[in-house]
Design a protein around this motif. Structure first.
Motif, PDB file in Angstrom:
ATOM      1  N   ALA A 198      35.749  42.899  40.948  1.00  0.00           N
ATOM      2  CA  ALA A 198      36.599  41.708  40.950  1.00  0.00           C
ATOM      3  C   ALA A 198      37.826  41.908  41.843  1.00  0.00           C
ATOM      4  CB  ALA A 198      37.042  41.381  39.521  1.00  0.00           C
ATOM      5  N   GLY A 199      37.969  43.102  42.383  1.00  0.00           N
ATOM      6  CA  GLY A 199      39.108  43.387  43.273  1.00  0.00           C
ATOM      7  C   GLY A 199      40.384  43.701  42.523  1.00  0.00           C
ATOM      8  N   LEU A 200      40.270  43.984  41.238  1.00  0.00           N
ATOM      9  CA  LEU A 200      41.478  44.213  40.429  1.00  0.00           C
ATOM     10  C   LEU A 200      41.947  45.664  40.457  1.00  0.00           C
ATOM     11  CD1 LEU A 200      40.467  41.962  37.433  1.00  0.00           C
ATOM     12  CD2 LEU A 200      42.406  41.587  38.982  1.00  0.00           C
ATOM     13  N   LEU A 201      41.088  46.588  40.862  1.00  0.00           N
ATOM     14  CA  LEU A 201      41.463  48.003  40.913  1.00  0.00           C
ATOM     15  C   LEU A 201      41.132  48.602  42.269  1.00  0.00           C
ATOM     16  CD1 LEU A 201      40.149  49.443  37.501  1.00  0.00           C
ATOM     17  CD2 LEU A 201      42.494  48.807  38.081  1.00  0.00           C
ATOM     18  N   TYR A 202      41.989  49.519  42.686  1.00  0.00           N
ATOM     19  CA  TYR A 202      41.700  50.390  43.826  1.00  0.00           C
ATOM     20  C   TYR A 202      41.141  51.681  43.277  1.00  0.00           C
ATOM     21  CZ  TYR A 202      44.841  47.711  46.885  1.00  0.00           C
ATOM     22  OH  TYR A 202      45.437  46.735  47.629  1.00  0.00           O
ATOM     23  N   GLU A 203      40.256  52.303  44.022  1.00  0.00           N
ATOM     24  CA  GLU A 203      39.742  53.604  43.647  1.00  0.00           C
ATOM     25  C   GLU A 203      40.048  54.586  44.769  1.00  0.00           C
ATOM     26  OE1 GLU A 203      35.497  53.891  43.396  1.00  0.00           O
ATOM     27  OE2 GLU A 203      35.593  55.608  42.065  1.00  0.00           O
ATOM     28  N   ARG A 204      40.559  55.757  44.396  1.00  0.00           N
ATOM     29  CA  ARG A 204      40.870  56.807  45.370  1.00  0.00           C
ATOM     30  C   ARG A 204      40.200  58.080  44.880  1.00  0.00           C
ATOM     31  NH1 ARG A 204      44.941  60.413  44.782  1.00  0.00           N
ATOM     32  NH2 ARG A 204      45.825  59.122  43.150  1.00  0.00           N
ATOM     33  N   MET A 244      46.663  34.197  51.352  1.00  0.00           N
ATOM     34  CA  MET A 244      45.237  33.950  51.279  1.00  0.00           C
ATOM     35  C   MET A 244      44.921  33.226  49.970  1.00  0.00           C
ATOM     36  SD  MET A 244      42.041  36.627  51.236  1.00  0.00           S
ATOM     37  CE  MET A 244      42.291  37.228  52.874  1.00  0.00           C
ATOM     38  N   VAL A 245      44.090  32.218  50.042  1.00  0.00           N
ATOM     39  CA  VAL A 245      43.720  31.415  48.889  1.00  0.00           C
ATOM     40  C   VAL A 245      42.462  31.999  48.243  1.00  0.00           C
ATOM     41  CG1 VAL A 245      42.973  29.120  48.169  1.00  0.00           C
ATOM     42  CG2 VAL A 245      44.666  29.361  49.983  1.00  0.00           C
ATOM     43  N   CYS A 246      42.423  31.959  46.907  1.00  0.00           N
ATOM     44  CA  CYS A 246      41.239  32.404  46.175  1.00  0.00           C
ATOM     45  C   CYS A 246      40.217  31.275  46.146  1.00  0.00           C
ATOM     46  CB  CYS A 246      41.597  32.759  44.739  1.00  0.00           C
ATOM     47  SG  CYS A 246      42.487  34.291  44.528  1.00  0.00           S
ATOM     48  N   THR A 247      38.964  31.615  46.369  1.00  0.00           N
ATOM     49  CA  THR A 247      37.901  30.630  46.231  1.00  0.00           C
ATOM     50  C   THR A 247      37.578  30.470  44.742  1.00  0.00           C
ATOM     51  OG1 THR A 247      36.154  32.289  46.335  1.00  0.00           O
ATOM     52  CG2 THR A 247      36.893  31.342  48.446  1.00  0.00           C
ATOM     53  N   ASN A 248      36.808  29.441  44.435  1.00  0.00           N
ATOM     54  CA  ASN A 248      36.387  29.255  43.040  1.00  0.00           C
ATOM     55  C   ASN A 248      35.590  30.452  42.533  1.00  0.00           C
ATOM     56  OD1 ASN A 248      37.594  26.771  42.857  1.00  0.00           O
ATOM     57  ND2 ASN A 248      35.713  25.632  43.312  1.00  0.00           N
ATOM     58  N   GLU A 249      34.763  31.016  43.414  1.00  0.00           N
ATOM     59  CA  GLU A 249      33.953  32.179  43.028  1.00  0.00           C
ATOM     60  C   GLU A 249      34.840  33.393  42.743  1.00  0.00           C
ATOM     61  OE1 GLU A 249      33.290  30.220  45.714  1.00  0.00           O
ATOM     62  OE2 GLU A 249      31.575  29.196  44.809  1.00  0.00           O
ATOM     63  N   CYS A 252      47.243  34.763  40.132  1.00  0.00           N
ATOM     64  CA  CYS A 252      48.287  34.042  39.396  1.00  0.00           C
ATOM     65  C   CYS A 252      48.831  32.870  40.216  1.00  0.00           C
ATOM     66  CB  CYS A 252      49.428  34.991  39.018  1.00  0.00           C
ATOM     67  SG  CYS A 252      48.955  36.204  37.781  1.00  0.00           S
ATOM     68  N   ARG A 253      49.038  33.099  41.511  1.00  0.00           N
ATOM     69  CA  ARG A 253      49.556  32.037  42.380  1.00  0.00           C
ATOM     70  C   ARG A 253      48.565  30.875  42.453  1.00  0.00           C
ATOM     71  NH1 ARG A 253      49.390  33.935  47.507  1.00  0.00           N
ATOM     72  NH2 ARG A 253      50.643  35.688  46.874  1.00  0.00           N
ATOM     73  N   GLU A 254      47.275  31.204  42.557  1.00  0.00           N
ATOM     74  CA  GLU A 254      46.251  30.167  42.651  1.00  0.00           C
ATOM     75  C   GLU A 254      46.195  29.326  41.371  1.00  0.00           C
ATOM     76  OE1 GLU A 254      44.574  29.677  45.510  1.00  0.00           O
ATOM     77  OE2 GLU A 254      43.521  27.949  44.693  1.00  0.00           O
ATOM     78  N   LEU A 255      46.247  29.998  40.217  1.00  0.00           N
ATOM     79  CA  LEU A 255      46.246  29.257  38.946  1.00  0.00           C
ATOM     80  C   LEU A 255      47.471  28.368  38.847  1.00  0.00           C
ATOM     81  CD1 LEU A 255      45.053  31.939  36.361  1.00  0.00           C
ATOM     82  CD2 LEU A 255      43.730  30.073  37.360  1.00  0.00           C
ATOM     83  N   ASN A 256      48.611  28.918  39.253  1.00  0.00           N
ATOM     84  CA  ASN A 256      49.843  28.155  39.218  1.00  0.00           C
ATOM     85  C   ASN A 256      49.758  26.929  40.133  1.00  0.00           C
ATOM     86  OD1 ASN A 256      52.654  27.801  38.475  1.00  0.00           O
ATOM     87  ND2 ASN A 256      53.104  28.355  40.595  1.00  0.00           N
ATOM     88  N   ASP A 257      49.265  27.136  41.356  1.00  0.00           N
ATOM     89  CA  ASP A 257      49.161  26.030  42.307  1.00  0.00           C
ATOM     90  C   ASP A 257      48.177  24.965  41.829  1.00  0.00           C
ATOM     91  OD1 ASP A 257      50.936  27.335  43.906  1.00  0.00           O
ATOM     92  OD2 ASP A 257      49.456  28.021  45.367  1.00  0.00           O
ATOM     93  N   THR A 268      45.670  41.314  44.548  1.00  0.00           N
ATOM     94  CA  THR A 268      44.677  40.435  43.915  1.00  0.00           C
ATOM     95  C   THR A 268      45.283  39.719  42.712  1.00  0.00           C
ATOM     96  OG1 THR A 268      42.843  41.836  44.613  1.00  0.00           O
ATOM     97  CG2 THR A 268      42.437  40.380  42.740  1.00  0.00           C
ATOM     98  N   LEU A 269      46.024  40.457  41.889  1.00  0.00           N
ATOM     99  CA  LEU A 269      46.643  39.818  40.712  1.00  0.00           C
ATOM    100  C   LEU A 269      47.629  38.734  41.121  1.00  0.00           C
ATOM    101  CD1 LEU A 269      47.321  42.716  38.195  1.00  0.00           C
ATOM    102  CD2 LEU A 269      45.772  40.789  37.922  1.00  0.00           C
ATOM    103  N   GLU A 270      48.405  39.015  42.161  1.00  0.00           N
ATOM    104  CA  GLU A 270      49.383  38.041  42.628  1.00  0.00           C
ATOM    105  C   GLU A 270      48.687  36.780  43.152  1.00  0.00           C
ATOM    106  OE1 GLU A 270      52.573  39.699  45.014  1.00  0.00           O
ATOM    107  OE2 GLU A 270      52.610  37.832  46.157  1.00  0.00           O
TER     108      GLU A 270
END
Length: 115
Positions: free
Chosen positions: A71-77, A1-6, A96-101, A91-93
């Motif tokens: 921001a989707g960086l943490l899960y809460e349980r 899945m690709v990250c949008t600019n937002e 990072c992949r989007e910035l790299n691409d 989300t982190l992966e």
């Protein structure tokens, strides 16, 4: 899945705060520990762990946790009265992949054209 600019902006903004980076570090390390850091916690990191580690008020820790969750960086349980947090590796992966691409590969292509 690709990250949008937002999505990229939301994640970058959440990670731009030094306190949130400290929280991400604590949660990442706490998620790996088999031994509870506090007596109240049997798994992961709860607000009280983070509050004590950073010597901050619960309201401030909760605010930063909310920003990281949005921001989707943490899960809460939730377990009983405790809320445990874990890093959302997906989300982190993707971030990072989007910035790299977008930037790293473009840089390589630009260098190849210059030669």
């Amino acid at each position: 899945m690709v990250c949008t600019n937002e999505q990229l902006s939301l994640i970058a903004k959440a990670l731009s705060d030094p306190i949130r980076l400290q929280i991400m570090d604590l949660v990442a390390k706490g998620s790996l520990n088999e031994t509870p850091i506090q007596k109240c916690c049997t798994k992961g990191m709860c607000v009280c762990d983070i509050q004590e580690a950073l010597d901050m008020k619960q309201s401030k820790v909760s605010y930063h946790l909310k920003e990281l969750k949005n921001a989707g960086l943490l899960y809460e349980r939730k377990e009983g009265k405790w809320h445990y947090y874990a890093v959302n590796q997906d989300t982190l992966e993707r971030f990072c992949r989007e910035l790299n691409d977008r930037f790293f590969l473009n840089l390589l292509h630009t260098e190849a054209k210059v030669e």
